[in-house]
Motif scaffolding. Structure first.
Motif, short mmCIF file in Angstrom:
data_model
loop_
_atom_site.label_atom_id
_atom_site.label_comp_id
_atom_site.label_asym_id
_atom_site.label_seq_id
_atom_site.Cartn_x
_atom_site.Cartn_y
_atom_site.Cartn_z
N TYR A 100 80.11 48.43 11.61
CA TYR A 100 80.31 48.01 13.00
C TYR A 100 80.94 49.15 13.81
O TYR A 100 80.51 49.44 14.93
N LEU A 101 81.96 49.80 13.25
CA LEU A 101 82.62 50.90 13.96
C LEU A 101 81.65 52.06 14.21
O LEU A 101 81.62 52.62 15.31
N ASN A 102 80.85 52.39 13.22
CA ASN A 102 79.89 53.49 13.37
C ASN A 102 78.83 53.16 14.42
O ASN A 102 78.42 54.03 15.20
N ALA A 103 78.40 51.92 14.44
CA ALA A 103 77.38 51.50 15.41
C ALA A 103 77.92 51.56 16.83
O ALA A 103 77.16 51.68 17.79
N ASN A 104 79.24 51.47 16.97
CA ASN A 104 79.86 51.50 18.29
C ASN A 104 80.55 52.83 18.56
O ASN A 104 81.49 52.90 19.36
N ASN A 105 80.12 53.88 17.84
CA ASN A 105 80.59 55.25 18.07
C ASN A 105 82.10 55.40 17.92
O ASN A 105 82.75 56.12 18.68
N LYS A 106 82.66 54.70 16.94
CA LYS A 106 84.08 54.85 16.65
C LYS A 106 84.23 55.84 15.50
O LYS A 106 83.68 55.64 14.42
N ASN A 107 84.96 56.90 15.74
CA ASN A 107 85.15 57.92 14.71
C ASN A 107 86.34 57.58 13.83
O ASN A 107 87.32 58.32 13.75
N SER A 108 86.27 56.44 13.19
CA SER A 108 87.36 55.99 12.33
C SER A 108 86.78 55.38 11.06
O SER A 108 85.63 54.93 11.03
N ILE A 109 87.59 55.37 10.03
CA ILE A 109 87.19 54.76 8.77
C ILE A 109 88.26 53.75 8.36
O ILE A 109 89.45 54.07 8.34
N VAL A 110 87.83 52.57 8.03
CA VAL A 110 88.74 51.52 7.59
C VAL A 110 88.58 51.33 6.09
O VAL A 110 87.46 51.22 5.59
N ILE A 111 89.70 51.31 5.38
CA ILE A 111 89.71 50.94 3.97
C ILE A 111 90.32 49.54 3.93
O ILE A 111 91.50 49.36 4.22
#
Length: 252
Positions: A100-111
């Protein structure tokens, strides 16, 4: 073609019932949907009264985007910072949230662990066939609303969810059965045949003698309607069509 019983949204397109009772604006209809969806999604998504009022001025799509954002972690964690052995990685929710974050251009990674499972479930619910949508059967929404109200009103009694109906019982009372259906009832031509047939079968079996057919209250359907059935004339019974108000949604 969309099933006429589904309400909610698909991308920017909103599918809501027509004006009825005091739900006479798009804002109130959205508020109603956010409120009713709580009864279905309560295990992982809940819109507070404040959110229902605030977000009803936005499209339903934007309201759910807001909810996803509000449930997301404020700061994203990296694996090397997590030394706590009690942390258990949830691979499935981690993949869903990061996609979801990648599809919305968020440069973050959630663990993610199980604490973010509600967020992952909400994201999964909102995305179907590469589009954002939440569509729920209106009969189910109304049933769950009535069930919740009855449980609160009859806290001293046994309330049983039968799936297609609701039963209220006590030790000294055979029981009251309530069939629920979201229909726009016109008093002179009520479309209640399916529920009425179920009520007749239940009375003939001797299961119940008092049965209510509950529908949303509207501008034409404001009072109880007693229903008399020729084939039950030799039996003791009571059948009524009951207008059930949803006004508490916008008045609280």
């Amino acid at each position: 073609m969309l099933n006429k019983n589904l309400i909610g949204f698909s991308d920017k397109e909103e599918y809501l019932p027509k004006d009825f009772d005091e739900f006479n604006s798009i804002i109130r209809l959205r508020q109603m949907f956010l409120n009713l969806s709580n009864n279905i999604l309560h295990s992982y998504c809940h819109f507070s009264k404040y959110e229902q009022k605030k977000l009803s001025s936005l499209s339903l799509q934007d309201a759910f985007i807001y909810k996803i954002k509000s449930m997301s972690p404020i700061s994203y964690i990296k694996t090397h910072k997590y030394k706590n052995r009690s942390f258990k990685l949830c691979i499935k929710s981690t993949k869903i949230i990061n996609n979801y974050l990648n599809a919305n251009n968020k440069n973050s990674i959630v663990i993610s662990n199980n604490h973010l499972l509600p967020l992952a479930k909400l994201i999964s619910l909102c995305f179907t066939n590469n589009k954002m949508q939440v569509l729920i059967d209106k009969h189910l929404l109304f049933h769950e609303f009535v069930l919740k109200k009855i449980k609160k009103l009859h806290a001293d009694k046994t309330v049983i969810d039968l799936g297609n109906a609701i039963c209220i019982k006590t030790k000294d009372f055979v029981g009251l059965k309530i069939y629920t259906s979201w229909k726009d009832i016109i008093v002179n031509k009520p479309n209640i045949q399916d529920e009425l047939e179920s009520a007749i079968k239940s009375i003939k079996k001797g299961e119940y003698y008092q049965i209510y057919l509950a529908y949303p209250k509207n501008n034409d359907f404001k009072k109880q309607i007693p229903i008399y059935v020729d084939e039950l004339k030799n039996k003791e019974y009571q059948i009524k069509a009951i207008p059930y108000s949803l006004r508490s949604i916008i008045k609280n």
